[in-house]
Write an enzyme that holds these catalytic residues in place. Structure first.
Site, short mmCIF file in Angstrom:
data_model
loop_
_atom_site.label_atom_id
_atom_site.label_comp_id
_atom_site.label_asym_id
_atom_site.label_seq_id
_atom_site.Cartn_x
_atom_site.Cartn_y
_atom_site.Cartn_z
N SER A 1 0.83 -1.08 0.01
CA SER A 1 -0.03 0.23 -0.14
C SER A 1 0.86 1.29 -0.08
O SER A 1 0.45 2.32 -0.50
CB SER A 1 -0.96 -0.09 1.08
OG SER A 1 -0.37 -0.08 2.31
N GLY B 1 -2.15 -4.19 0.94
CA GLY B 1 -2.22 -5.46 1.59
C GLY B 1 -1.34 -6.37 1.27
O GLY B 1 -1.40 -7.69 1.88
N ASN C 1 3.35 -5.75 5.43
CA ASN C 1 2.32 -6.61 5.88
C ASN C 1 2.81 -7.87 6.64
O ASN C 1 1.93 -8.45 7.37
CB ASN C 1 1.39 -6.67 4.72
CG ASN C 1 0.65 -5.43 4.25
OD1 ASN C 1 0.07 -4.78 5.11
ND2 ASN C 1 1.04 -4.94 3.03
N ASP D 1 -5.09 7.15 9.68
CA ASP D 1 -4.62 6.00 10.13
C ASP D 1 -3.35 5.64 10.74
O ASP D 1 -2.95 4.72 11.43
CB ASP D 1 -4.70 4.86 9.11
CG ASP D 1 -4.01 4.83 7.86
OD1 ASP D 1 -3.08 5.58 8.29
OD2 ASP D 1 -4.06 4.05 6.95
N HIS E 1 -0.42 5.11 6.69
CA HIS E 1 -0.06 5.41 5.21
C HIS E 1 0.35 7.00 4.96
O HIS E 1 -0.52 7.70 5.56
CB HIS E 1 -1.21 5.03 4.52
CG HIS E 1 -1.64 3.60 4.60
ND1 HIS E 1 -2.61 3.03 5.62
CD2 HIS E 1 -0.99 2.59 3.86
CE1 HIS E 1 -2.60 1.72 5.31
NE2 HIS E 1 -1.64 1.40 4.35
#
Length: 188
Positions: free
Chosen positions: A20, A53, A82, A163, A166
């Site tokens: 991502s 992801g 991830n 979040d 990111h």
């Protein structure tokens, strides 16, 4: 008479194999650092094979088709975040990244590996073992290892999405400029 010799410039095809952070999660696609870098490196072709992801195992499964789609000169690997967030063992990370590097090199592509770090709450033992994977692979395969581009970004709330994981659109130009010299070095 002075003669200046320089290495010939060529148009390379660069595959960005990431998660991502490279796919541009949460922002418009044209705002992502890979697309911005394409504008700066217009003599080259950048293929963004990044998926939000993505794990190293998922990228390893997809890589043969990506390599078959074009003659790839450089594979930029931005993977592992991830795997780390899911607490996968560093040995599995190393195995998958090693296979990705070997597959890229067997297709005559150069490799640029980007370091990934896990949050400190995973503990120093796991974090150190995780981080050492990147350094060991770079050493074992004589490939360029770029420092984790999020180190300077993640500590600046102005550059992060809500979040806290990111980078936002504002951070993308900074990431692009950070990655550009590493890509240029890896292409030499």
């Amino acid at each position: 008479m002075l003669i200046i010799l320089c290495s010939p410039s060529y148009a390379a095809t660069i595959l960005v194999l990431g998660d991502s952070l490279s796919a541009g999660y949460g922002i418009d696609e044209h705002q992502g650092w890979v697309q911005l870098l394409q504008q700066d490196l217009s003599q080259h072709t950048l293929i963004n094979g990044s998926v939000s992801g993505e794990t190293t195992a998922g990228a390893l499964r997809r890589l043969p088709n990506l390599l078959a789609s074009s003659k790839i000169d450089l594979v930029l690997i931005e993977l592992g975040g991830n795997d780390g967030l899911r607490g996968f063992p560093p040995e599995k990370l190393k195995s998958n990244l090693t296979k990705i590097v070997e597959l890229a090199q067997s297709n005559n592509a150069k490799v640029l590996l980007t370091e990934i770090m896990v949050p400190p709450n995973y503990g120093p033992r796991y974090s150190n073992a995780f981080n050492q994977v990147y350094h060991q692979i770079a050493k074992d395969y004589s490939i360029t290892l770029a420092p984790f581009f999020m180190q300077q970004i993640a500590t600046n709330k102005e550059f992060m999405q809500r979040d806290g994981i990111h980078p936002n659109a504002k951070a993308q130009a900074t990431i692009s400029q950070w990655m550009k010299p590493w890509i240029e070095t890896a292409l030499k």
